[in-house]
Design an enzyme around this catalytic site. Structure first.
Site, mmCIF file in Angstrom:
data_model
loop_
_atom_site.group_PDB
_atom_site.id
_atom_site.type_symbol
_atom_site.label_atom_id
_atom_site.label_comp_id
_atom_site.label_asym_id
_atom_site.label_seq_id
_atom_site.Cartn_x
_atom_site.Cartn_y
_atom_site.Cartn_z
ATOM 1 N N GLU A 63 -17.290 13.998 -4.552
ATOM 2 C CA GLU A 63 -18.452 14.848 -4.161
ATOM 3 C C GLU A 63 -19.258 15.913 -4.890
ATOM 4 O O GLU A 63 -18.461 16.795 -5.341
ATOM 5 C CB GLU A 63 -18.210 14.525 -2.632
ATOM 6 C CG GLU A 63 -19.926 14.949 -1.919
ATOM 7 C CD GLU A 63 -20.488 13.516 -2.141
ATOM 8 O OE1 GLU A 63 -21.065 13.598 -3.306
ATOM 9 O OE2 GLU A 63 -20.801 12.659 -1.125
ATOM 10 N N ASP A 79 6.134 -14.493 -13.933
ATOM 11 C CA ASP A 79 5.086 -13.085 -14.287
ATOM 12 C C ASP A 79 4.586 -12.635 -13.147
ATOM 13 O O ASP A 79 3.492 -12.032 -13.645
ATOM 14 C CB ASP A 79 4.490 -14.283 -15.646
ATOM 15 C CG ASP A 79 4.333 -14.698 -15.004
ATOM 16 O OD1 ASP A 79 4.214 -15.935 -15.453
ATOM 17 O OD2 ASP A 79 3.336 -15.094 -13.803
ATOM 18 N N ASP A 98 4.873 -22.198 -16.202
ATOM 19 C CA ASP A 98 3.862 -22.398 -16.143
ATOM 20 C C ASP A 98 2.707 -23.465 -16.109
ATOM 21 O O ASP A 98 2.458 -24.370 -15.687
ATOM 22 C CB ASP A 98 3.060 -21.008 -16.867
ATOM 23 C CG ASP A 98 1.201 -21.221 -17.152
ATOM 24 O OD1 ASP A 98 0.935 -22.110 -17.782
ATOM 25 O OD2 ASP A 98 0.401 -20.349 -16.212
ATOM 26 N N ASP A 119 6.760 -20.266 -11.360
ATOM 27 C CA ASP A 119 5.313 -19.539 -11.016
ATOM 28 C C ASP A 119 4.341 -20.874 -10.618
ATOM 29 O O ASP A 119 4.665 -21.151 -9.752
ATOM 30 C CB ASP A 119 4.852 -19.676 -12.349
ATOM 31 C CG ASP A 119 3.799 -19.103 -12.710
ATOM 32 O OD1 ASP A 119 2.632 -19.449 -14.105
ATOM 33 O OD2 ASP A 119 3.160 -17.668 -11.657
ATOM 34 N N GLU A 130 2.655 -18.950 -5.864
ATOM 35 C CA GLU A 130 3.480 -18.378 -6.538
ATOM 36 C C GLU A 130 4.659 -18.472 -5.808
ATOM 37 O O GLU A 130 5.844 -18.241 -5.888
ATOM 38 C CB GLU A 130 3.669 -16.847 -6.970
ATOM 39 C CG GLU A 130 2.165 -16.677 -8.457
ATOM 40 C CD GLU A 130 1.480 -14.919 -8.085
ATOM 41 O OE1 GLU A 130 1.598 -14.427 -7.559
ATOM 42 O OE2 GLU A 130 0.423 -15.227 -8.890
ATOM 43 N N HIS A 186 -15.927 6.504 1.403
ATOM 44 C CA HIS A 186 -14.747 6.993 2.649
ATOM 45 C C HIS A 186 -14.822 6.777 3.900
ATOM 46 O O HIS A 186 -16.189 6.238 4.646
ATOM 47 C CB HIS A 186 -14.339 8.397 2.634
ATOM 48 C CG HIS A 186 -15.241 9.189 2.539
ATOM 49 N ND1 HIS A 186 -15.677 9.497 3.686
ATOM 50 C CD2 HIS A 186 -16.356 9.755 2.020
ATOM 51 C CE1 HIS A 186 -16.388 10.666 3.860
ATOM 52 N NE2 HIS A 186 -17.200 10.787 2.250
#
Length: 378
Positions: A259, A75, A125, A10, A51, A179
């Site tokens: 739309e 995880d 962790d 982790d 990580e 967009h």
């Protein structure tokens, strides 16, 4: 020791980027005995970098033990899916780390990659949090071949954006992306349900937006990647795909984000609509209940988007989601968050490929955190 081990890894940062650390534990696959631990302070990096450093530390420890086969448990779905080759490694800072991890993996006879819930990765962790604690206090890296006792550190709690807001609970954050450019927007034509594609400039705009979103806090985390929910029209499909290409998130479509249906005004410029429908067009500009011929009123759009918002809050409560839509639905979501009247439809401008951010709290409160930001492409 058996030839097969389990690597639990982790990493995390207190801030993204922020002071970071990683942890890894190697166990005998048969007995569960802890064979090695790693707890390493990393300075200031992002969660994802931490990580990757965690899994690299675990793979190195397993190699030092002479393991032939191993199961890697994390995880972080992002790291597991990328190392498995199912997701592309888009971020340039992660590419060399992924390459290093894959090189280490190639040195074993067999490696199984497995995503596990955070609760099943508590040992790693804790080691990551201990590294961050030591780093804050000026401590040194910890590396051992046996387990050590200690109380598990807890992750930092979510901080509310402003204490005076009065909101309670974990909000659902919506990153609202309009967009990119289309031929209709170039000519400033009413573009509702007409299914047009992006221009080359529009494609560049949304690629830039995708890169920006991928780097934003909460989009790619140890708990997963923010889903992308889009209007199903071609211009928003293309825009959403550019975001997915950058983040690795899952793409979903929602008809409530379509739309406005402009009816007979579709494809007309503002001037053409005003000339052909002078009285109706004039009324429409100030009255949200007016319906374009064969189309849809702004009131109807607002009701449709309200229902879509409620559906998204139910599905993604407490999460960060990316919503790719059109100018009127995004205005409607901002109006809902601000709790203001329909005049907002006529007074707010939203550029193409612009980003806005709203948070909806479970107690009914909301917070608008950004409106019409185009710094990623302008």
């Amino acid at each position: 020791m058996s030839s097969r081990v389990v690597v639990e890894a982790d990493g995390g940062s207190r801030g993204n980027p922020g002071p970071a650390g990683c942890g890894a534990v190697v166990r005998d696959a048969e007995s569960g005995e802890v064979l090695a631990e790693r707890s390493i302070g990393l300075g200031v990096v992002t969660n994802n970098v931490a990580e990757y450093q965690g899994v690299i530390a675990g793979l190195r420890a397993a190699a030092e033990l002479g393991a032939a086969e191993l199961e890697v448990r994390m995880d972080s779905k992002l790291v597991i899916e990328q190392l498995a080759g199912r997701w592309k490694v888009k971020h340039v800072n992660l590419q060399p780390l992924a390459a290093e991890a894959r090189q280490l993996i190639a040195g074993f006879g067999r490696v199984d990659l497995k995503w596990v819930p955070r609760a099943q990765n508590a040992h790693a962790d804790r080691l990551a949090n201990e590294a961050m604690d030591r780093q804050a206090g000026g401590g040194a890296e910890k590396s051992s071949g046996t387990s050590t006792s200690g109380t598990a550190s807890t992750s930092s709690a979510r901080i509310r954006p402003s204490g005076w807001l009065g909101a309670d609970g974990t909000p659902t954050k919506m990153l609202l992306l309009r967009h990119g450019q289309t031929p209709m927007s170039v000519d400033r034509r009413y573009s509702g349900r007409g299914d047009v594609a992006l221009t080359p400039l529009g494609e560049r705009q949304v690629r830039a937006a995708g890169k920006r979103l991928a780097a934003m806090d909460g989009v790619i985390t140890p708990d997963g990647i923010a889903p992308v929910i889009a209007s199903p029209l071609t211009r928003t499909r293309q825009s959403a795909q550019a975001v997915v290409d950058a983040t690795g998130g899952e793409l979903h479509f929602h008809d409530g984000l379509l739309e406005t249906d402009f009816g007979d005004w579709e494809g007309l410029t503002f001037g053409e609509a005003s000339e052909q429908f002078p009285q109706l067009h004039r009324k429409w500009l100030g009255d949200p209940s007016i319906v374009p011929p064969g189309g849809e009123s702004l009131d109807a759009v607002y009701e449709r988007v309200t229902a879509a918002r409620d559906d998204l809050l139910a599905r993604y409560a407490g999460q960060t989601i990316i919503v790719v839509s059109h100018v009127t639905p995004i205005k409607a979501l901002l109006r809902l968050a601000l709790d203001v009247g329909p005049s907002m439809f006529y007074r707010l401008h939203l550029d193409l490929a612009s980003l806005s951010i709203v948070e909806f709290y479970p107690d009914g409160n909301a917070s608008v955190r950004l409106v019409n930001d185009i710094s990623h492409w302008s």
